[in-house]
Design a protein around this motif. Sequence first.
Motif, PDB file in Angstrom:
ATOM      1  N   GLU A   1       0.813  -1.216   0.000  1.00 13.52           N
ATOM      2  CA  GLU A   1       0.000   0.000   0.000  1.00 13.52           C
ATOM      3  C   GLU A   1       0.848   1.269   0.000  1.00 13.52           C
ATOM      4  N   GLU A   2       2.004   1.205   0.642  1.00 13.71           N
ATOM      5  CA  GLU A   2       2.793   2.418   0.901  1.00 13.71           C
ATOM      6  C   GLU A   2       3.070   3.258  -0.342  1.00 13.71           C
ATOM      7  N   PRO A   3       3.561   2.668  -1.443  1.00 10.95           N
ATOM      8  CA  PRO A   3       3.900   3.522  -2.586  1.00 10.95           C
ATOM      9  C   PRO A   3       2.716   3.944  -3.453  1.00 10.95           C
ATOM     10  N   VAL A   4       1.554   3.315  -3.268  1.00  6.45           N
ATOM     11  CA  VAL A   4       0.442   3.577  -4.198  1.00  6.45           C
ATOM     12  C   VAL A   4      -0.788   4.214  -3.551  1.00  6.45           C
ATOM     13  N   LEU A   5      -0.853   4.270  -2.222  1.00 10.39           N
ATOM     14  CA  LEU A   5      -1.981   4.895  -1.547  1.00 10.39           C
ATOM     15  C   LEU A   5      -1.538   6.198  -0.893  1.00 10.39           C
TER      16      LEU A   5
END
Length: 406
Positions: free
Chosen positions: A17-21
């Motif tokens: 999730e970290e790089p895309v949310l």
Amino acid sequence: MTAPARTRTSAELIEAEEPVLAHNYHPLPVVVSGAEGTWVEDVEGRRYLDMLAGYSALNFGHRHPALIEAAHRQLDRLTLTSRAFHNDKLAGFAERLAALTGQDMVLPMNTGAEAVESGIKVARKWAYEVKGVPADRATIVVAADNFHGRTTTIVSFSTDETARSGFGPFTPGFKVVPYNDLAALEAAVDETTAAVLIEPIQGEAGVIIPDDGYLAGVRELTRRAGCLFVADEIQSGLGRTGRTLAVEHEGVVPDVLLLGKALGGGIVPVSAVVGSRDVLGVLRPGEHGSTFGGNPLAAAVGTAVVELLETGEFQRRAEELGAVLGEGLTELVGKGVVGFRARGLWAGVDVDPAIGTGREISERLMREGVLAKDTHGSTIRLAPPLTITEDELRSALGSLEKALAG
């Protein structure tokens, strides 16, 4: 033959999730993949007792059979028409919601913030057309430490700098007074006041319950001043406090009610502005709208929610089990709890800061198999589904005692 894709672990999914949310939330490190009733399950199969209920969006638990049946039935027929056309579910939903709340008319929307924005627009329109406030001079009085949503207009009258910082310029037309202070409210109301907008219980602030007589005082003050009383019952309403509406604890009937969260049964976003014909009647075609507001799927689920509340069962459960919750929290005062506020199945619990922050206590609870969430500082919020059993509630309180012990 292609091998089936491997199911990612909780840790892998959180990392993914970290790089895309966008980082607008800081969730607890649990990845839920299934749920039923008061229980949720993560991707590894661990089960947790849900003591947050989606901030009261899941008042009837996860996947309540009557609500799921209503959604399935409607999914097979019709989901959206827009309001360009009528649909066969909207009239029944509006009739029953108006009857449940003792009001005349319903303005259906989707999210809670949309209901608040709609309520603001209605109050201003009423002020100009009915009260006679000069154009563009209408004001709305709100309470400090409020939480009504996160749109640009709503954060304009927030006192939470995290919600406000970096989002100006802000919308004018609001006066902020201390919550639970009738004298300050009376001093702020004048001939330009369209409405007083308050939460009957402030949820995000830590389940802050006003003194007895405050809501009745607001009702009387607004009546004398010739302005509207708009009650934001998005979190406090629909059974949470042991009544259909929190204002009922003082026998108060506002001019306008803002509803959301539980109105969609945890299935679809459903919100509504509910009020008297004299107020909502100021709207005319083209002045306000929503493509999805009042859609047939939402109306079908919302009607099923109203049907559940019409029985009174969930209000009774919240009141009876609320007494168990209050007793259990009282026993924890001095054992890590320094104070709490509770009404029905809703509590803000202040933890001794020496023991940990609200976030740290919530993480310890998670390890005990209970999901709750911090609000400010060392305060955690408890709001289980109204379907919780007494045994489950007592188990959660036992887990809280263990979490406080470290």
